[in-house]
Design a protein around this motif. Structure first.
Motif, PDB file in Angstrom:
ATOM      1  N   ILE A  10       0.837  -1.189   0.000  1.00  0.00           N
ATOM      2  CA  ILE A  10       0.000   0.000   0.000  1.00  0.00           C
ATOM      3  C   ILE A  10       0.879   1.250   0.000  1.00  0.00           C
ATOM      4  N   VAL A  11       0.252   2.358  -0.324  1.00  0.00           N
ATOM      5  CA  VAL A  11       0.955   3.641  -0.337  1.00  0.00           C
ATOM      6  C   VAL A  11       0.165   4.605   0.539  1.00  0.00           C
ATOM      7  N   LEU A  12       0.885   5.380   1.351  1.00  0.00           N
ATOM      8  CA  LEU A  12       0.239   6.366   2.213  1.00  0.00           C
ATOM      9  C   LEU A  12       0.876   7.731   1.983  1.00  0.00           C
ATOM     10  N   GLY A  13       0.059   8.764   2.093  1.00  0.00           N
ATOM     11  CA  GLY A  13       0.538  10.131   1.919  1.00  0.00           C
ATOM     12  C   GLY A  13       0.489  10.901   3.222  1.00  0.00           C
ATOM     13  N   LEU A  14       1.653  11.305   3.700  1.00  0.00           N
ATOM     14  CA  LEU A  14       1.739  12.097   4.924  1.00  0.00           C
ATOM     15  C   LEU A  14       1.611  13.570   4.549  1.00  0.00           C
ATOM     16  N   ILE A  15       0.493  14.162   4.930  1.00  0.00           N
ATOM     17  CA  ILE A  15       0.262  15.579   4.644  1.00  0.00           C
ATOM     18  C   ILE A  15       0.238  16.322   5.966  1.00  0.00           C
ATOM     19  N   ARG A  16       1.200  17.218   6.092  1.00  0.00           N
ATOM     20  CA  ARG A  16       1.363  17.939   7.339  1.00  0.00           C
ATOM     21  C   ARG A  16       1.109  19.427   7.127  1.00  0.00           C
ATOM     22  N   ASP A  17       0.482  20.032   8.100  1.00  0.00           N
ATOM     23  CA  ASP A  17       0.251  21.476   8.057  1.00  0.00           C
ATOM     24  C   ASP A  17       0.598  21.998   9.443  1.00  0.00           C
ATOM     25  N   ARG A  69       7.278  13.604  -2.118  1.00  0.00           N
ATOM     26  CA  ARG A  69       8.644  13.203  -1.814  1.00  0.00           C
ATOM     27  C   ARG A  69       8.630  11.863  -1.071  1.00  0.00           C
ATOM     28  N   TYR A  70       9.416  10.918  -1.544  1.00  0.00           N
ATOM     29  CA  TYR A  70       9.461   9.588  -0.922  1.00  0.00           C
ATOM     30  C   TYR A  70      10.141   9.659   0.438  1.00  0.00           C
ATOM     31  N   LEU A  71       9.509   9.087   1.448  1.00  0.00           N
ATOM     32  CA  LEU A  71      10.068   9.087   2.801  1.00  0.00           C
ATOM     33  C   LEU A  71      10.717   7.763   3.167  1.00  0.00           C
ATOM     34  N   GLY A  72      10.060   6.661   2.819  1.00  0.00           N
ATOM     35  CA  GLY A  72      10.617   5.371   3.192  1.00  0.00           C
ATOM     36  C   GLY A  72       9.580   4.271   3.162  1.00  0.00           C
ATOM     37  N   CYS A  73      10.015   3.107   3.606  1.00  0.00           N
ATOM     38  CA  CYS A  73       9.190   1.907   3.579  1.00  0.00           C
ATOM     39  C   CYS A  73       8.969   1.416   5.000  1.00  0.00           C
ATOM     40  N   ILE A  74       7.725   1.081   5.303  1.00  0.00           N
ATOM     41  CA  ILE A  74       7.374   0.543   6.632  1.00  0.00           C
ATOM     42  C   ILE A  74       6.760  -0.836   6.427  1.00  0.00           C
ATOM     43  N   GLU A  75       7.253  -1.812   7.174  1.00  0.00           N
ATOM     44  CA  GLU A  75       6.617  -3.125   7.137  1.00  0.00           C
ATOM     45  C   GLU A  75       5.687  -3.188   8.331  1.00  0.00           C
ATOM     46  N   LEU A  91       5.784   5.066   1.883  1.00  0.00           N
ATOM     47  CA  LEU A  91       5.336   6.310   2.511  1.00  0.00           C
ATOM     48  C   LEU A  91       5.908   7.535   1.791  1.00  0.00           C
ATOM     49  N   TYR A  92       5.005   8.458   1.471  1.00  0.00           N
ATOM     50  CA  TYR A  92       5.399   9.703   0.805  1.00  0.00           C
ATOM     51  C   TYR A  92       4.932  10.893   1.627  1.00  0.00           C
ATOM     52  N   GLN A  93       5.718  11.956   1.585  1.00  0.00           N
ATOM     53  CA  GLN A  93       5.282  13.224   2.144  1.00  0.00           C
ATOM     54  C   GLN A  93       4.752  14.023   0.964  1.00  0.00           C
ATOM     55  N   CYS A  94       3.657  14.735   1.146  1.00  0.00           N
ATOM     56  CA  CYS A  94       3.095  15.511   0.043  1.00  0.00           C
ATOM     57  C   CYS A  94       2.245  16.646   0.581  1.00  0.00           C
ATOM     58  N   ASP A  95       1.830  17.502  -0.331  1.00  0.00           N
ATOM     59  CA  ASP A  95       0.961  18.626   0.006  1.00  0.00           C
ATOM     60  C   ASP A  95      -0.257  18.594  -0.909  1.00  0.00           C
ATOM     61  N   PHE A  96      -1.330  19.229  -0.442  1.00  0.00           N
ATOM     62  CA  PHE A  96      -2.494  19.394  -1.305  1.00  0.00           C
ATOM     63  C   PHE A  96      -2.191  20.522  -2.283  1.00  0.00           C
ATOM     64  N   ALA A  97      -2.527  20.327  -3.552  1.00  0.00           N
ATOM     65  CA  ALA A  97      -2.341  21.372  -4.551  1.00  0.00           C
ATOM     66  C   ALA A  97      -3.349  22.505  -4.326  1.00  0.00           C
ATOM     67  N   ASP A  98      -4.564  22.136  -3.903  1.00  0.00           N
ATOM     68  CA  ASP A  98      -5.630  23.114  -3.680  1.00  0.00           C
ATOM     69  C   ASP A  98      -5.691  23.483  -2.197  1.00  0.00           C
ATOM     70  N   SER A  99      -5.514  24.772  -1.916  1.00  0.00           N
ATOM     71  CA  SER A  99      -5.462  25.229  -0.521  1.00  0.00           C
ATOM     72  C   SER A  99      -6.773  25.022   0.234  1.00  0.00           C
ATOM     73  N   LYS A 100      -7.873  24.771  -0.488  1.00  0.00           N
ATOM     74  CA  LYS A 100      -9.168  24.589   0.199  1.00  0.00           C
ATOM     75  C   LYS A 100      -9.124  23.406   1.170  1.00  0.00           C
ATOM     76  N   PHE A 101      -8.270  22.413   0.868  1.00  0.00           N
ATOM     77  CA  PHE A 101      -8.189  21.239   1.746  1.00  0.00           C
ATOM     78  C   PHE A 101      -7.617  21.584   3.125  1.00  0.00           C
ATOM     79  N   TYR A 102      -6.858  22.671   3.192  1.00  0.00           N
ATOM     80  CA  TYR A 102      -6.283  23.076   4.477  1.00  0.00           C
ATOM     81  C   TYR A 102      -7.306  23.787   5.358  1.00  0.00           C
TER      82      TYR A 102
END
Length: 143
Positions: A10-17, A69-75, A91-102
């Motif tokens: 699976i792939v997960l996106g870490l979105i931090r604000d 941006r790729y962060l790493g692999c978690i088992e 695991l990837y770190q990423c941002d929302f392109a549309d600011s409405k999500f924030y």
């Protein structure tokens, strides 16, 4: 849930604000407990995890991602609803392109016709204090 003896990629996106992260709420009927994890989903055969990440966010919450941006692999070995699970998480770190999500308080999305989930912003401090449960635990290494 998948068949026993199957490892799921699976792939997960870490979105931090700032001091909060965007997570989806899950519920384990057997443990009768709520847990949270980053959004994402399964990687299909012949698809890169990078492409799967973009597809999953598009399908689930109609969101475009940027600064991926790729962060790493978690088992991840876990028990959900009294069944053993085994995931390889890209695991990837990423941002929302549309600011409405924030600006969102929370949103409801459908993984399938029967599965509805809530996605929301949660302060990282609430996970670190143990008030709320973030899975998998290794996720903390990336916060």
């Amino acid at each position: 849930m998948n068949k026993s003896g199957e490892i799921r990629v699976i792939v997960l996106g870490l979105i931090r604000d700032g001091e909060r992260i965007f997570v989806s709420e899950g519920y384990d009927p057997a443990k009768q407990s709520i847990f949270y994890r980053a959004l994402g989903g399964g990687v299909d055969f012949g698809e890169t995890s990078y492409a799967a990440l973009q597809r999953e966010f598009q399908e689930e919450i109609q969101a475009e991602l940027t600064n991926i941006r790729y962060l790493g692999c978690i088992e991840n070995l876990f028990i959900y609803n009294n069944r053993q699970g085994h995931e390889i998480i890209q695991l990837y770190q990423c941002d929302f392109a549309d600011s409405k999500f924030y600006q969102l308080e929370s949103l409801i999305f459908s993984e399938s016709v029967t599965h509805h989930h809530r996605a929301l912003w949660v302060d990282i401090a609430r996970f670190k204090s143990g008030e709320l449960r973030l899975v998998p635990e290794e996720f903390f290494n990336y916060l």
